[in-house]
Scaffold this motif. Structure first.
Motif, PDB file in Angstrom:
ATOM      1  N   LEU A  33       0.856  -1.184   0.000  1.00 58.68           N
ATOM      2  CA  LEU A  33       0.000   0.000   0.000  1.00 58.68           C
ATOM      3  C   LEU A  33       0.893   1.235   0.000  1.00 58.68           C
ATOM      4  O   LEU A  33       1.779   1.352   0.835  1.00 58.68           O
ATOM      5  N   VAL A  34       0.662   2.110  -0.945  1.00 61.70           N
ATOM      6  CA  VAL A  34       1.412   3.369  -1.001  1.00 61.70           C
ATOM      7  C   VAL A  34       0.414   4.519  -1.077  1.00 61.70           C
ATOM      8  O   VAL A  34      -0.777   4.300  -1.330  1.00 61.70           O
ATOM      9  N   ALA A  35       0.914   5.731  -0.846  1.00 62.22           N
ATOM     10  CA  ALA A  35       0.024   6.885  -0.882  1.00 62.22           C
ATOM     11  C   ALA A  35       0.632   8.025  -1.690  1.00 62.22           C
ATOM     12  O   ALA A  35       1.848   8.150  -1.789  1.00 62.22           O
ATOM     13  N   HIS A  36      -0.248   8.809  -2.290  1.00 61.04           N
ATOM     14  CA  HIS A  36       0.145  10.107  -2.846  1.00 61.04           C
ATOM     15  C   HIS A  36      -0.620  11.157  -2.055  1.00 61.04           C
ATOM     16  O   HIS A  36      -1.851  11.105  -1.980  1.00 61.04           O
ATOM     17  N   VAL A  37       0.114  12.050  -1.433  1.00 62.66           N
ATOM     18  CA  VAL A  37      -0.512  13.116  -0.653  1.00 62.66           C
ATOM     19  C   VAL A  37      -0.047  14.441  -1.234  1.00 62.66           C
ATOM     20  O   VAL A  37       1.151  14.627  -1.472  1.00 62.66           O
ATOM     21  N   ALA A  38      -0.988  15.361  -1.464  1.00 65.03           N
ATOM     22  CA  ALA A  38      -0.587  16.644  -2.050  1.00 65.03           C
ATOM     23  C   ALA A  38      -1.564  17.739  -1.676  1.00 65.03           C
ATOM     24  O   ALA A  38      -2.632  17.472  -1.133  1.00 65.03           O
ATOM     25  N   GLN A  39      -1.155  18.972  -1.987  1.00 66.08           N
ATOM     26  CA  GLN A  39      -2.011  20.168  -1.935  1.00 66.08           C
ATOM     27  C   GLN A  39      -1.991  20.945  -0.645  1.00 66.08           C
ATOM     28  O   GLN A  39      -2.803  21.856  -0.475  1.00 66.08           O
ATOM     29  N   GLY A  40      -1.065  20.691   0.271  1.00 65.14           N
ATOM     30  CA  GLY A  40      -0.934  21.573   1.428  1.00 65.14           C
ATOM     31  C   GLY A  40      -1.913  21.266   2.547  1.00 65.14           C
ATOM     32  O   GLY A  40      -2.445  20.151   2.635  1.00 65.14           O
ATOM     33  N   GLY A  41      -2.173  22.238   3.422  1.00 64.89           N
ATOM     34  CA  GLY A  41      -3.042  22.013   4.570  1.00 64.89           C
ATOM     35  C   GLY A  41      -2.448  20.962   5.481  1.00 64.89           C
ATOM     36  O   GLY A  41      -1.319  21.090   5.943  1.00 64.89           O
ATOM     37  N   ILE A  42      -3.179  19.857   5.708  1.00 58.28           N
ATOM     38  CA  ILE A  42      -2.672  18.814   6.601  1.00 58.28           C
ATOM     39  C   ILE A  42      -1.674  17.889   5.900  1.00 58.28           C
ATOM     40  O   ILE A  42      -1.187  16.932   6.516  1.00 58.28           O
ATOM     41  N   ALA A  43      -1.342  18.146   4.646  1.00 58.29           N
ATOM     42  CA  ALA A  43      -0.497  17.217   3.891  1.00 58.29           C
ATOM     43  C   ALA A  43       0.832  16.886   4.595  1.00 58.29           C
ATOM     44  O   ALA A  43       1.182  15.709   4.715  1.00 58.29           O
ATOM     45  N   PRO A  44       1.596  17.874   5.094  1.00 53.91           N
ATOM     46  CA  PRO A  44       2.870  17.514   5.723  1.00 53.91           C
ATOM     47  C   PRO A  44       2.692  16.617   6.954  1.00 53.91           C
ATOM     48  O   PRO A  44       3.427  15.646   7.129  1.00 53.91           O
ATOM     49  N   ARG A  45       1.705  16.938   7.790  1.00 54.98           N
ATOM     50  CA  ARG A  45       1.509  16.126   9.003  1.00 54.98           C
ATOM     51  C   ARG A  45       0.994  14.728   8.652  1.00 54.98           C
ATOM     52  O   ARG A  45       1.409  13.726   9.229  1.00 54.98           O
ATOM     53  N   LEU A  46       0.087  14.668   7.690  1.00 56.36           N
ATOM     54  CA  LEU A  46      -0.450  13.380   7.253  1.00 56.36           C
ATOM     55  C   LEU A  46       0.680  12.510   6.684  1.00 56.36           C
ATOM     56  O   LEU A  46       0.779  11.312   6.978  1.00 56.36           O
ATOM     57  N   THR A  47       1.543  13.114   5.888  1.00 59.96           N
ATOM     58  CA  THR A  47       2.671  12.394   5.312  1.00 59.96           C
ATOM     59  C   THR A  47       3.560  11.820   6.408  1.00 59.96           C
ATOM     60  O   THR A  47       3.972  10.662   6.360  1.00 59.96           O
ATOM     61  N   ARG A  48       3.849  12.648   7.406  1.00 54.08           N
ATOM     62  CA  ARG A  48       4.725  12.197   8.495  1.00 54.08           C
ATOM     63  C   ARG A  48       4.104  11.010   9.214  1.00 54.08           C
ATOM     64  O   ARG A  48       4.774  10.002   9.474  1.00 54.08           O
ATOM     65  N   LEU A  49       2.825  11.104   9.514  1.00 53.87           N
ATOM     66  CA  LEU A  49       2.153  10.014  10.224  1.00 53.87           C
ATOM     67  C   LEU A  49       2.147   8.735   9.394  1.00 53.87           C
ATOM     68  O   LEU A  49       2.397   7.642   9.901  1.00 53.87           O
ATOM     69  N   LEU A  50       1.846   8.859   8.112  1.00 54.55           N
ATOM     70  CA  LEU A  50       1.791   7.670   7.258  1.00 54.55           C
ATOM     71  C   LEU A  50       3.174   7.023   7.168  1.00 54.55           C
ATOM     72  O   LEU A  50       3.309   5.806   7.271  1.00 54.55           O
ATOM     73  N   GLU A  51       4.197   7.833   6.991  1.00 57.53           N
ATOM     74  CA  GLU A  51       5.530   7.249   6.821  1.00 57.53           C
ATOM     75  C   GLU A  51       6.049   6.646   8.125  1.00 57.53           C
ATOM     76  O   GLU A  51       6.803   5.673   8.098  1.00 57.53           O
ATOM     77  N   LYS A  52       5.619   7.194   9.250  1.00 62.03           N
ATOM     78  CA  LYS A  52       5.938   6.548  10.529  1.00 62.03           C
ATOM     79  C   LYS A  52       5.354   5.142  10.580  1.00 62.03           C
ATOM     80  O   LYS A  52       5.905   4.244  11.211  1.00 62.03           O
ATOM     81  N   SER A  53       4.191   4.952   9.940  1.00 63.94           N
ATOM     82  CA  SER A  53       3.544   3.637   9.888  1.00 63.94           C
ATOM     83  C   SER A  53       4.027   2.815   8.700  1.00 63.94           C
ATOM     84  O   SER A  53       3.381   1.843   8.316  1.00 63.94           O
ATOM     85  N   LYS A  54       5.116   3.254   8.068  1.00 61.46           N
ATOM     86  CA  LYS A  54       5.720   2.511   6.958  1.00 61.46           C
ATOM     87  C   LYS A  54       4.823   2.444   5.711  1.00 61.46           C
ATOM     88  O   LYS A  54       4.831   1.465   4.956  1.00 61.46           O
ATOM     89  N   VAL A  55       4.034   3.476   5.536  1.00 60.80           N
ATOM     90  CA  VAL A  55       3.319   3.651   4.273  1.00 60.80           C
ATOM     91  C   VAL A  55       4.072   4.722   3.485  1.00 60.80           C
ATOM     92  O   VAL A  55       4.098   5.884   3.885  1.00 60.80           O
ATOM     93  N   PRO A  56       4.742   4.343   2.387  1.00 62.51           N
ATOM     94  CA  PRO A  56       5.520   5.345   1.660  1.00 62.51           C
ATOM     95  C   PRO A  56       4.611   6.344   0.961  1.00 62.51           C
ATOM     96  O   PRO A  56       3.618   5.960   0.343  1.00 62.51           O
ATOM     97  N   VAL A  57       4.954   7.615   1.076  1.00 64.10           N
ATOM     98  CA  VAL A  57       4.149   8.684   0.494  1.00 64.10           C
ATOM     99  C   VAL A  57       4.944   9.351  -0.620  1.00 64.10           C
ATOM    100  O   VAL A  57       6.139   9.618  -0.458  1.00 64.10           O
ATOM    101  N   TYR A  58       4.278   9.614  -1.736  1.00 67.29           N
ATOM    102  CA  TYR A  58       4.943  10.211  -2.893  1.00 67.29           C
ATOM    103  C   TYR A  58       4.263  11.503  -3.304  1.00 67.29           C
ATOM    104  O   TYR A  58       3.078  11.692  -3.059  1.00 67.29           O
ATOM    105  N   GLY A  59       5.035  12.354  -3.996  1.00 68.99           N
ATOM    106  CA  GLY A  59       4.578  13.687  -4.338  1.00 68.99           C
ATOM    107  C   GLY A  59       3.758  13.786  -5.616  1.00 68.99           C
ATOM    108  O   GLY A  59       3.258  14.857  -5.950  1.00 68.99           O
ATOM    109  N   SER A  60       3.619  12.691  -6.365  1.00 65.42           N
ATOM    110  CA  SER A  60       2.756  12.719  -7.550  1.00 65.42           C
ATOM    111  C   SER A  60       2.112  11.339  -7.717  1.00 65.42           C
ATOM    112  O   SER A  60       2.625  10.350  -7.202  1.00 65.42           O
ATOM    113  N   PRO A  61       0.983  11.265  -8.436  1.00 70.53           N
ATOM    114  CA  PRO A  61       0.325   9.970  -8.628  1.00 70.53           C
ATOM    115  C   PRO A  61       1.267   8.966  -9.308  1.00 70.53           C
ATOM    116  O   PRO A  61       1.312   7.793  -8.932  1.00 70.53           O
TER     117      PRO A  61
END
Lengths: 453, 453
Positions: free
Chosen positions: A404-432
């Motif tokens: 399972l991977v994620a793409h998170v973008a567009q600001g707002g909660i994006a940085p915090r959401l990314t940090r939380l997901l990556e702490k749980s070993k879900v890799p987050v990427y900057g584009s689809p």
């Protein structure tokens, strides 16, 4: 097989060219070295003491034999310095540049010959050397103010280039990916990628080996070592010096000739070693393989809150031979009953800009059995999303263990959401597309730790 | 030709579905709209006043004719709402989803027919609409806390997808690239990319047009409009829905069928419209073309302080047909006399990890006449670099005006250096390869504003 234990876990280290003049390389390296678990001997005839440590006029005056000697003196002085290493050091790491990479091949050959005669193994010249966070060993002449180090982790980095290694370390740190062993071996008159592969094959701290190469010395040996390493670890290579101009640049960089790229490539494929096409792909693949284990299967489900991002992800799936089949009819009926009529229950499942956090849970739970891997696209520009989404995704990932991977973008909660997901070993990427490239690394595996491209 | 002036510079706007309930889309849009230069009429029979503005029971009660009516009501109500627009609005923008993208094609056709009968032009349905910072017009239902808007600039964004548009806006803002006109037209029952291209061809505020497309309605018209636009502006397209699964996703997204990708592609090439391969390339190309004008020539000089990064840049040049010729002998002699012996004066020019800030000035000045474009690679992990480097590069760029891009990485002063460089219109990229892709956009031009791929 090469045992590099005394390189990565030295009990004693000498630093030739140590100083306390602020800003000088010898001061930066010593400042990093003194954190090491073991004895550090500064060598410099001008000092009695440096940074609180007793200083020695030469390596010959250092007590006993050191596991590792680090040499930070101008190129022309190296042959003489090295001769003093007889019986005094197991491995010498020559940081200094000014050898084959600028045409001084004779000097380099002389250095190699002296080391062979003395039975001293060599790293370099023209390199940054080692970083092993498990031993707090760090020979890089880069201040922490300029380069923050990545934490302990399961990724080994093997790089002919110091610059690429450092860029990768910084990028890995930002991607919340830790490292196990790091080596930049530069002109490689002795120890090179093959030796490192041999060593890493037996290193329990390493799950993923990332390698930046411009040239391969003994091709047959390299292939054997790479093959053995790929038996037990995920291996990702970036081979530079591909075109004619690239090959010329690679030669002047470390003074070794880059071989035919096509030959090299076919060898990689054969052993299911992943080849990265550029720096960004190298980084994306590394994060995926460091966080999760590849599993068999090609069926991908895309869950998004923005249609266009889902289309871009679908396109990228097609490029990687991943299947994006529609949600099975039964499941689709169940989902449509839960969602507003304007949500699109296809594949991608489009929760639209009016998404609520819990919709992702409903979608993931409904489709979990029909797919092998998942990409969750979270566009935080919309009003309905909260950080609870990180828990939803983590719980799903922990419970079902599918890639399972994620793409998170567009600001707002994006940085915090990314940090939380990556702490749980879900890799987050900057584009689809980058998210799908990451997922592609985790799908099609044979169930062992190896990754296929 | 379509005159969209009343869409982008309306003197009066009605918002049907306005509310003051916090978090509701009607409240978010109204909150953004009241900053506009012009009259705003909230429409909602439940209110007498909203956010300090007089509210109207229906569009029919609003005084006179508005230039633009924005409709934020459930899909099933839209036909009735629209009928009330007779003589009351020039253009209606239907934000609501729930039309062809979920299979409700009859409803969508009914809406289109009503608008035609009334002589009201339509944007949407299923779209975010418009952002025009020059008129402070913003119809997006995205709170500023979730999505910060980019500033005024020279880039027009035309997107079938709202999600991709928003991701692009956020990325452009982070890349310090401003926008001129932004339109997301969704299901495009009337106004679409072709209309926008017609309008942008005459828009003095726009130098670069960026377009995300999944499908094209009237192919012949699109081609004519794109060709006309590319005569005076740089045009960059990202066409999604390429593979079979992508095409299916594109259809369910906006309910229009994506045509044959190959046909589309050959048309783009013919008019020297740049085609981006994915989201990241779209962004990288946009930044380059927004900051600098393309010029003729293919000869690139790479100046770096890390050998490996230079090799990766060389490889990427080869992929784009850019020439990386050695520094001419005379120049090389002069440079070698200025630099320490271990610097590599080839191409790349490798200033090594021991670089000092001023070395970049020496290198740039020496080689300026022998090359058409420059990539400056700055790895900030080393101790010898200061922010003065931004001045050096800016001065060189201002004085000689040749295309110049940078790759900055490794932390320390990197973020501040990046900010200073981008303020001076030097685009900065996160990897050597992306920097070269940016530079490739700026080389090979014909001296006009058009870019070739």
């Amino acid at each position: 097989m090469t045992n590099l234990a005394s390189l990565f876990y030295p009990k004693s280290v000498a630093l030739i060219g140590a100083t306390d003049s602020p800003g000088k390389l010898g001061a930066i390296v010593l400042g990093n070295l003194i954190r090491m678990k073991g004895a550090v001997y500064p060598v410099n005839p001008k000092y009695h003491e440096i940074m609180g440590l007793k200083a020695y006029p030469s390596i010959e005056d250092v007590p006993g034999t050191v596991d590792l000697s680090i040499i930070l003196r101008p190129a022309v002085e190296i042959p003489e310095m090295l001769r003093q290493h007889a019986g005094k050091a197991r491995i010498a790491l020559i940081v200094s540049a000014g050898f084959a990479e600028i045409g001084a091949t004779e000097l380099q050959e002389e250095v190699a010959r002296i080391a062979r005669e003395l039975g001293v193994r060599l790293v370099g010249p023209n390199c940054l050397g080692i970083y092993n966070p498990f031993h707090r060993l760090d020979t890089m002449f880069l201040p922490h103010t300029c380069l923050k180090r990545p934490v302990k982790g399961n990724v080994a980095v093997v790089s002919q280039s110091g610059a690429v290694m450092v860029s990768l370390l910084d990028a890995l740190r930002q991607a919340r990916t830790g490292v196990s062993k790091v080596l930049n071996y530069g002109n490689a008159v002795d120890i090179d990628a093959s030796d490192m592969f041999d060593y890493l094959a037996g290193d329990v701290k390493t799950d993923v080996a990332v390698c930046y190469l411009e040239s391969v010395g003994d091709g047959r040996r390299f292939i054997a070592a790479a093959r053995r390493l790929a038996d037990s670890k995920a291996v990702i290579l970036l081979k530079a010096g591909k075109g004619l101009s690239g090959q010329a640049a690679a030669f002047s960089h470390t003074g070794r000739l880059a071989g035919s790229y096509e030959v090299f490539r076919s060898v990689l494929r054969q052993f299911r070693i992943t080849e990265a096409q550029d720096f960004d792909s190298l980084l994306d693949a590394t994060k995926a393989l460091s966080f999760q284990k590849p599993l068999p299967g090609r069926r991908v489900c895309i869950i998004t809150n923005g249609g266009g991002a889902g289309v871009l992800a679908s396109d990228e799936c097609a490029r990687h031979g991943l299947e994006v089949n529609p949600v099975p009819v039964e499941m689709a009926h169940r989902l449509k009953a839960c969602f507003p009529s304007f949500y699109v229950v296809g594949n991608p499942i489009d929760l639209t800009g009016q998404v609520k956090t819990g919709d992702y849970r409903i979608a993931l739970d409904a489709v979990r059995d029909a797919y092998d891997g998942f990409v969750v696209i979270i566009l935080t520009g919309v009003p309905g999303l909260t950080l609870e989404l990180a828990d939803i995704i983590r719980d799903f990932h922990v419970k079902y263990g599918k890639p399972l991977v994620a793409h998170v973008a567009q600001g707002g909660i994006a940085p915090r959401l990314t940090r939380l997901l990556e702490k749980s070993k879900v890799p987050v990427y900057g584009s689809p597309e980058r998210a799908i490239r990451g997922l592609a690394m985790l799908l099609g595996g044979d169930g062992n730790t190896r990754a296929r491209n």
